[in-house]
Design a protein around this motif. Sequence first.
Motif, PDB file in Angstrom:
ATOM      1  N   LEU A  43       1.442  -1.544  -0.210  1.00 35.89           N
ATOM      2  CA  LEU A  43      -0.160  -0.013   0.244  1.00 35.89           C
ATOM      3  C   LEU A  43       0.851   1.183   0.158  1.00 35.89           C
ATOM      4  N   ARG A  44       1.718   1.394   0.802  1.00 35.12           N
ATOM      5  CA  ARG A  44       2.756   2.732   0.867  1.00 35.12           C
ATOM      6  C   ARG A  44       3.531   2.663  -0.668  1.00 35.12           C
ATOM      7  N   GLY A  45       4.009   1.555  -1.177  1.00 33.73           N
ATOM      8  CA  GLY A  45       4.169   1.824  -2.479  1.00 33.73           C
ATOM      9  C   GLY A  45       3.303   2.770  -3.762  1.00 33.73           C
ATOM     10  N   ALA A  46       1.916   1.698  -3.493  1.00 38.84           N
ATOM     11  CA  ALA A  46       1.179   2.435  -3.923  1.00 38.84           C
ATOM     12  C   ALA A  46       0.791   4.325  -3.865  1.00 38.84           C
ATOM     13  N   ILE A  47       1.091   4.298  -2.406  1.00 37.90           N
ATOM     14  CA  ILE A  47       1.146   5.821  -2.326  1.00 37.90           C
ATOM     15  C   ILE A  47       1.606   6.543  -2.946  1.00 37.90           C
ATOM     16  N   ARG A  80       2.390  10.144  -9.924  1.00 39.47           N
ATOM     17  CA  ARG A  80       1.586  10.146 -11.236  1.00 39.47           C
ATOM     18  C   ARG A  80       1.052   9.163 -12.173  1.00 39.47           C
ATOM     19  N   ASN A  81       1.974   7.563 -11.083  1.00 38.70           N
ATOM     20  CA  ASN A  81       2.213   6.743 -11.690  1.00 38.70           C
ATOM     21  C   ASN A  81       0.676   6.134 -11.608  1.00 38.70           C
ATOM     22  N   ALA A  82      -0.358   6.944 -11.273  1.00 37.92           N
ATOM     23  CA  ALA A  82      -1.831   5.649 -10.366  1.00 37.92           C
ATOM     24  C   ALA A  82      -2.187   4.559 -11.704  1.00 37.92           C
ATOM     25  N   HIS A 105      -1.956  17.231  -4.445  1.00 37.42           N
ATOM     26  CA  HIS A 105      -2.002  16.853  -3.123  1.00 37.42           C
ATOM     27  C   HIS A 105      -3.631  16.152  -2.642  1.00 37.42           C
ATOM     28  N   HIS A 106      -4.163  17.290  -3.400  1.00 39.68           N
ATOM     29  CA  HIS A 106      -5.787  17.173  -3.356  1.00 39.68           C
ATOM     30  C   HIS A 106      -6.287  15.888  -4.228  1.00 39.68           C
ATOM     31  N   ILE A 107      -5.036  15.380  -5.624  1.00 37.73           N
ATOM     32  CA  ILE A 107      -5.430  14.432  -6.475  1.00 37.73           C
ATOM     33  C   ILE A 107      -5.259  13.095  -5.400  1.00 37.73           C
ATOM     34  N   THR A 108      -4.121  13.239  -4.873  1.00 38.43           N
ATOM     35  CA  THR A 108      -3.959  12.423  -4.101  1.00 38.43           C
ATOM     36  C   THR A 108      -4.665  11.699  -3.380  1.00 38.43           C
ATOM     37  N   MET A 109      -4.951  12.491  -2.312  1.00 38.60           N
ATOM     38  CA  MET A 109      -5.581  12.545  -1.297  1.00 38.60           C
ATOM     39  C   MET A 109      -7.001  11.310  -1.470  1.00 38.60           C
ATOM     40  N   VAL A 110      -7.491  12.329  -2.660  1.00 35.28           N
ATOM     41  CA  VAL A 110      -8.298  11.488  -3.531  1.00 35.28           C
ATOM     42  C   VAL A 110      -8.678   9.994  -3.385  1.00 35.28           C
ATOM     43  N   MET A 111      -7.853   9.835  -4.293  1.00 34.65           N
ATOM     44  CA  MET A 111      -7.094   8.322  -4.272  1.00 34.65           C
ATOM     45  C   MET A 111      -6.759   7.696  -3.250  1.00 34.65           C
ATOM     46  N   VAL A 112      -6.250   8.079  -2.552  1.00 35.88           N
ATOM     47  CA  VAL A 112      -6.297   7.642  -1.357  1.00 35.88           C
ATOM     48  C   VAL A 112      -7.488   7.493  -0.282  1.00 35.88           C
ATOM     49  N   ARG A 113      -8.033   8.493  -0.277  1.00 37.04           N
ATOM     50  CA  ARG A 113      -9.268   8.277   0.705  1.00 37.04           C
ATOM     51  C   ARG A 113     -10.130   7.332   0.179  1.00 37.04           C
ATOM     52  N   ASP A 114      -9.862   6.791  -1.264  1.00 36.70           N
ATOM     53  CA  ASP A 114     -10.834   5.286  -2.093  1.00 36.70           C
ATOM     54  C   ASP A 114     -10.756   4.409  -1.838  1.00 36.70           C
ATOM     55  N   ILE A 115      -9.499   4.499  -1.436  1.00 35.75           N
ATOM     56  CA  ILE A 115      -8.800   2.729  -1.381  1.00 35.75           C
ATOM     57  C   ILE A 115      -8.556   2.478   0.203  1.00 35.75           C
ATOM     58  N   LEU A 116      -8.719   3.079   0.682  1.00 38.40           N
ATOM     59  CA  LEU A 116      -9.595   3.124   2.387  1.00 38.40           C
ATOM     60  C   LEU A 116     -10.341   3.604   2.884  1.00 38.40           C
TER      61      LEU A 116
END
Length: 776
Positions: free
Chosen positions: A31-35, A41-43, A105-116
């Motif tokens: 998960l850490r590597g995915a974050i 920007r390699n999602a 950071h906003h984009i990152t947090m939206v994706m992390v929120r979906d995962i978690l």
Amino acid sequence: MADSKKKFTIKPFITHAQVDRKGAEEIWAGLRGAIDEIHDRNASYLSFEDLYRSAYNLVLQKHGAFLYDGVTKKLSMQLLSAVERLAEIPDPTLLEEVSNSFNQHHITMVMVRDILMYMDRTYVQQNRRKPIYELGLHLYRVTVWEHPQVQSRVTELLLKAITDERAGLLTDDRSLLKSNLTMLQELGDADDSNVYERDFENIFLGTTQEFYRNESTSFISTNTASDYVNKAKARFQEEKARTSALSLSPTTEGPLNKILETELIERHALTLVQMENSGFVAMLKDDTKIEDMRNMYDLFVRVPSSLDYLRDALSEQVKSDGKALVADQEKGIADAPTFVRGVLKMRERYGNIVTTSFRGEKKTIKRLKESFVDFLNADARAASCLAIYVDELLRSGLKGATEADVAAELNKVIIVFRYLSDKDVFESYYKQHLAKRLLSGRSVSDEAEKSMVSQLKAECGNHFTSKLEGMFKDMSISKETRDAYKLHKREKEQQSRDSNNNENISKMVDIEVDVLTTGYWPSQNVPLCALPDPVKKSIDQFSVFYLEKHSGRKLSWQTSTGTAEIRATFGKAPKLRRHDLCVSTYQMCILALFNERSTLTLREIRSETRIPDMELRRHLISLCTPKHRILRKGSKGKGINSDDDTFTFNNDFTSKLKRVRIPLVSMKETSIAGGRDMAENAAAGDIMKDGSDGGAGSIPGPVEEDRRHLVEAATVRIMKARKSAHHNDLIAEVTKQLSARFQPSPQFIKKRIESLIEREYLERAQDDRRIYMYVA
């Protein structure tokens, strides 16, 4: 059949394999590597389903705290790296870099929120911790925004960009300002912190107040009031547009407008009104400044309390102009009609200002009315002047006017009439002028007369116009009576001819009589003068005719108000000149004496005609004017010096007209050698041409007497209904009942109450002297 049935077997429950600490660390490593990949920007290479399942298993296996803490540390590390880079960014590109950093950071947090998402629904809620997205914004605030090399610089750049805009410099890109301000609002909303208010809004409002305080003070000192108003209005529009373009918080918009209203309007409102040559007071004197006054009103309306300055200025200007009109009328510079025309012109002008510049605001309309009421009711002058103005209109001013024009002019009169407190004074004067118009037949039209009365009736009720309507009724009945008398007279003459009794037919004078009801018409307590014999016989004949039809009535002849047509012969035979003279009854009596003698003294004329002295002098002078010199006066000068002054028939009188009307001079022109004004002893009920009655602003004696009766009658009515009343309550109720006719002063009412107590209509209560009791 039994063998063919399907057999069901129950398999044991498959339990998930327990994940220990080591297994949890392995899952977290993925998960850490995915974050990191998401941050870089390699999602697109990631399987969000697998990542979600991994996070789900960790939470399910009671490793929620481990996962939450790991995410917090990971995000903090990423933000530390970002802030180190931002701290080194130069000012020109800092806003752009901070905006990009937050957006990333906003984009990152939206994706992390979906995962978690599962952790947000279970672990976070159960343990009352921040949801992942809000956690990310919180970390951004404390790590990036509150860095000493970021917050202070970004705030300063934002304020500088706004200041440059206000100074007229174009901003490179408003979207950068908007995105940074939106970031602050989102950071504050995420953890209920006041970061937006603390780090931007408070400072922004402070600099705004300072900017506009300095600018407004500087601008108003070097420009006109109109320029300042236009500048202020433009500033309001600019700030409104900026607030919208930058998406400032609603919490900012209110205080910002308050600062603008305080600095641009409230602090300079009085100055804008009083500025020499360009302020609102100066604009009121210039008919071309209607739009400028409207602009100032539109600006001031943002601060309701400042509108009082405009209303006060308008009120004072109206009172000042009004007092100037009153002063001109008092000094004789302007006659009564000119005074009223001035008032109507003022009303039209200031009414237009209120309608256009004040946009018809009700408070200003009320203030305008109060201003007119103030100067028009300083004394009774306005009431008498208005009555004279109406008299002029209905005599000649409306000649040839259309029905619409008549209605418009009379409506203007009613507007001024509404301002009068002494409506009973107007009624008294109006009644006397109306009587003269009706009796002399000099009204423009009956329709105009009746329209005026109907408008007065609509304003004040039936009681106000009942006598006026009675006057019209009398005139109508009089016409019928005259027609009946003419028919009766012709029948009598025919009977005389048939019986060859022509003894007195040739000596009879044709008369037209108006029979008036005493209570309707102005009282004329003037003694009967000595009429020529032919006229006396004619009125005796009419009296017999009338009283035969109306037994029980009494006729009282008013010789002071009649008119006559007499044929006069001038010159010597064979060149005789005959003219028909249109004169008053008094002048007829005077001229008839000169059939016997060519010269008479004032004493002789008075003795033989029994005309009151003041009226006699007035009518004699009217017969001696240069234009209509029917008589020659023995003494020099305009006045009559003594009873021995002689008057001689002017046999040399000439005129181009066959029918000559002899006008009466005003009472003011009738003076004796000592200079005493004959108007002081004018006959009761007479109205001078300038509208004065003893004193131009005084209350006529008959009106004063009527007021005493009205106040006493109202007091008795009230007390009869209430049986007892406190002094103040009684004063208030009497004033209310009589306000449609006049405004009695408390002192006047108190005197009438005292009079009623003396006559035992009322009495004071024993325990309280301020309470009155009705005596049955």
